[in-house]
Each structure stands twice: as C-alpha cells, then as structure tokens.
Design a protein around this motif. Structure first.
Motif, PDB file in Angstrom:
ATOM      1  N   ALA A   1       0.372  -8.491  -3.616  1.00 24.69           N
ATOM      2  CA  ALA A   1       0.318  -8.176  -2.183  1.00 24.69           C
ATOM      3  C   ALA A   1       1.134  -9.209  -1.415  1.00 24.69           C
ATOM      4  O   ALA A   1       0.582 -10.080  -0.736  1.00 24.69           O
ATOM      5  CB  ALA A   1      -1.127  -8.160  -1.711  1.00 24.69           C
ATOM      6  N   PRO A   2       2.455  -9.136  -1.523  1.00 24.43           N
ATOM      7  CA  PRO A   2       3.300 -10.150  -0.882  1.00 24.43           C
ATOM      8  C   PRO A   2       3.073 -10.176   0.636  1.00 24.43           C
ATOM      9  O   PRO A   2       2.923  -9.143   1.267  1.00 24.43           O
ATOM     10  CB  PRO A   2       4.725  -9.719  -1.207  1.00 24.43           C
ATOM     11  N   GLY A   3       3.048 -11.375   1.155  1.00 23.41           N
ATOM     12  CA  GLY A   3       2.877 -11.542   2.593  1.00 23.41           C
ATOM     13  C   GLY A   3       1.430 -11.694   3.028  1.00 23.41           C
ATOM     14  O   GLY A   3       1.163 -12.070   4.162  1.00 23.41           O
ATOM     15  N   LEU A   4       0.488 -11.418   2.142  1.00 22.05           N
ATOM     16  CA  LEU A   4      -0.928 -11.572   2.473  1.00 22.05           C
ATOM     17  C   LEU A   4      -1.460 -12.871   1.881  1.00 22.05           C
ATOM     18  O   LEU A   4      -0.997 -13.322   0.835  1.00 22.05           O
ATOM     19  CB  LEU A   4      -1.749 -10.401   1.925  1.00 22.05           C
TER      20      LEU A   4
ATOM     21  N   ALA B   1     -12.426  -5.791  -0.235  1.00 15.24           N
ATOM     22  CA  ALA B   1     -13.818  -5.542   0.165  1.00 15.24           C
ATOM     23  C   ALA B   1     -13.915  -4.284   1.031  1.00 15.24           C
ATOM     24  O   ALA B   1     -14.881  -3.512   0.916  1.00 15.24           O
ATOM     25  CB  ALA B   1     -14.378  -6.748   0.901  1.00 15.24           C
ATOM     26  N   ALA B   2     -12.920  -4.059   1.874  1.00 16.85           N
ATOM     27  CA  ALA B   2     -12.918  -2.861   2.725  1.00 16.85           C
ATOM     28  C   ALA B   2     -12.849  -1.585   1.899  1.00 16.85           C
ATOM     29  O   ALA B   2     -13.331  -0.530   2.326  1.00 16.85           O
ATOM     30  CB  ALA B   2     -11.760  -2.933   3.713  1.00 16.85           C
ATOM     31  N   ARG B   3     -12.289  -1.678   0.715  1.00 16.34           N
ATOM     32  CA  ARG B   3     -12.195  -0.508  -0.175  1.00 16.34           C
ATOM     33  C   ARG B   3     -13.278  -0.518  -1.247  1.00 16.34           C
ATOM     34  O   ARG B   3     -13.235   0.271  -2.188  1.00 16.34           O
ATOM     35  CB  ARG B   3     -10.820  -0.470  -0.822  1.00 16.34           C
ATOM     36  N   GLY B   4     -14.202  -1.472  -1.161  1.00 19.53           N
ATOM     37  CA  GLY B   4     -15.286  -1.550  -2.138  1.00 19.53           C
ATOM     38  C   GLY B   4     -14.884  -2.170  -3.457  1.00 19.53           C
ATOM     39  O   GLY B   4     -15.539  -1.949  -4.483  1.00 19.53           O
ATOM     40  N   GLU B   5     -13.832  -2.950  -3.445  1.00 20.87           N
ATOM     41  CA  GLU B   5     -13.325  -3.585  -4.669  1.00 20.87           C
ATOM     42  C   GLU B   5     -13.596  -5.084  -4.642  1.00 20.87           C
ATOM     43  O   GLU B   5     -13.701  -5.685  -3.577  1.00 20.87           O
ATOM     44  CB  GLU B   5     -11.818  -3.351  -4.812  1.00 20.87           C
TER      45      GLU B   5
ATOM     46  N   GLY C   1      -7.249  -6.938 -11.956  1.00 18.27           N
ATOM     47  CA  GLY C   1      -6.001  -6.174 -11.888  1.00 18.27           C
ATOM     48  C   GLY C   1      -6.228  -4.748 -11.411  1.00 18.27           C
ATOM     49  O   GLY C   1      -5.477  -4.217 -10.589  1.00 18.27           O
ATOM     50  N   MET C   2      -7.286  -4.132 -11.908  1.00 18.66           N
ATOM     51  CA  MET C   2      -7.592  -2.758 -11.469  1.00 18.66           C
ATOM     52  C   MET C   2      -8.053  -2.743 -10.016  1.00 18.66           C
ATOM     53  O   MET C   2      -7.762  -1.798  -9.280  1.00 18.66           O
ATOM     54  CB  MET C   2      -8.637  -2.126 -12.386  1.00 18.66           C
ATOM     55  N   SER C   3      -8.771  -3.777  -9.584  1.00 20.12           N
ATOM     56  CA  SER C   3      -9.172  -3.859  -8.180  1.00 20.12           C
ATOM     57  C   SER C   3      -7.955  -3.983  -7.278  1.00 20.12           C
ATOM     58  O   SER C   3      -7.890  -3.349  -6.219  1.00 20.12           O
ATOM     59  CB  SER C   3     -10.114  -5.042  -7.963  1.00 20.12           C
TER      60      SER C   3
ATOM     61  N   THR D   1      -6.859  -1.190  -4.563  1.00 18.61           N
ATOM     62  CA  THR D   1      -6.777  -1.623  -3.170  1.00 18.61           C
ATOM     63  C   THR D   1      -5.398  -1.367  -2.576  1.00 18.61           C
ATOM     64  O   THR D   1      -5.280  -0.852  -1.466  1.00 18.61           O
ATOM     65  CB  THR D   1      -7.117  -3.126  -3.043  1.00 18.61           C
ATOM     66  N   PHE D   2      -4.355  -1.701  -3.313  1.00  8.50           N
ATOM     67  CA  PHE D   2      -2.999  -1.647  -2.770  1.00  8.50           C
ATOM     68  C   PHE D   2      -2.150  -0.514  -3.349  1.00  8.50           C
ATOM     69  O   PHE D   2      -0.951  -0.444  -3.070  1.00  8.50           O
ATOM     70  CB  PHE D   2      -2.306  -2.999  -2.979  1.00  8.50           C
ATOM     71  N   MET D   3      -2.760   0.355  -4.154  1.00 11.55           N
ATOM     72  CA  MET D   3      -2.058   1.497  -4.751  1.00 11.55           C
ATOM     73  C   MET D   3      -0.805   1.057  -5.509  1.00 11.55           C
ATOM     74  O   MET D   3       0.305   1.547  -5.298  1.00 11.55           O
ATOM     75  CB  MET D   3      -1.685   2.536  -3.685  1.00 11.55           C
ATOM     76  N   ILE D   4      -1.019   0.089  -6.405  1.00 12.15           N
ATOM     77  CA  ILE D   4       0.049  -0.448  -7.253  1.00 12.15           C
ATOM     78  C   ILE D   4      -0.413  -0.348  -8.700  1.00 12.15           C
ATOM     79  O   ILE D   4      -1.533   0.081  -8.971  1.00 12.15           O
ATOM     80  CB  ILE D   4       0.362  -1.917  -6.885  1.00 12.15           C
TER      81      ILE D   4
END
Length: 166
Positions: free
Chosen positions: A38-41, A51-55, A114-116, A120-123
């Motif tokens: 998640a570059p930039g975060l 956490a917002a996505r339950g991960e 890794g799966m979380s 979360t980021f659809m990667i």
C-alpha cells in the motif's frame, strides 16, 4: 584454532545468523510488505483500512515464529558452549536446519497477513517487498549446503571405512 574455539565461534555466528533471519522475517511481514503493498500509506493507515474491511494485517504470529527460531538457536548455542564433547558437525547442521526451517515458517506466518492485505487493497497476497525473496534464498542456500555437506560427509566416511583393513 582449537576445535572447541572453532565450535564456539560457529555457535555464536550461527545464533547471530538465525537472529538476523528472524529480524528480517518480522520486518518483512510486519513492516516492509505492508508498506510496499500500500504505497503512500503509513502502517497506522494500513491497519485502519484493514480494520474497516474486517481484516487483521498485524498479528503476533510472526513474532512467535521468530521467537521460536531464536529459541532454537539458543537451544543449540548453550550446549555448544558448555558441553566439552559437543560435535562441531552437529552444531553446524543444527544451525543450517533452523535456517532451512525458516522457509515454511515464513510461509505460514505471512499467509494470513498477506491475504488480509490482498482483501483490503484488492491486490495479490504475495510478497510486495524483497525481504521474502531474501529469506527464501537464505533457506535454499542453507538446504543446499546441508545436503552437499551431508553427502560429502557420508561419502568420505564410506571411503574411509572401505580403505580400512578388515
């Protein structure tokens, strides 16, 4: 250098190598990979997004696996330093085996985070930072060294035994 001082040096270097492997192991899973995924975060922003996505990206699992590896290294170090008749070959093989075991431990410890990240980021859930490749390469080199050394030792023992008169 006496055999005992060589064994002591080998045990200390082996413990340092396993500890360095454990440090890269934890940093890769808990810091480098999330930041690369998640570059930039920041890590806090990644945690909040997950956490917002339950991960749950950040768990104690990598720390536990790393602690087990370092614990095993210390389990080899202490007798290597104390026991007078400890085998240098067994000490070396033990450290190589611990580093080889780091590869499946890394896979198990990094799978959930890794799966979380992937969810979360659809990667993809794979490694996004090079630390995982370094760990796998170190484990592969240790595995090859262990096999080559084992074969060389077995072959030399067999040649010595066959050369001895009956």
């Amino acid at each position: 250098m006496t055999p005992r001082s060589f064994r002591t040096l080998l045990a200390i270097l082996g413990t340092v190598a396993v500890t360095a492997y454990a440090a890269v192991f934890v940093l890769q899973i808990a810091v480098w990979n999330p930041l690369a995924a998640a570059p930039g975060l920041t890590l806090d922003e990644i945690r909040e997004a997950a956490a917002a996505r339950g991960e749950t990206v950040f768990t104690p699992v990598p720390w536990v696996f790393a602690a087990v590896g370092v614990g095993l290294a210390l389990f080899v170090l202490v007798p290597a330093l104390i026991v007078r008749q400890a085998w240098t070959r067994a000490v070396a093989a033990s450290y190589l085996a611990i580093i080889v075991g780091g590869a499946p431990a890394y896979f198990m410890a990094s799978f959930g985070p890794g799966m979380s990240l992937a969810d979360t980021f659809m990667i993809s859930g794979g490694d996004h930072a090079p630390g995982g490749t370094v760990l796998m390469a170190a484990s592969a080199v240790a595995a090859m060294a262990l096999v080559v050394w084992g074969v060389a030792h077995a072959t030399s023992a067999r040649a010595t035994a066959s050369a001895s008169p009956a």
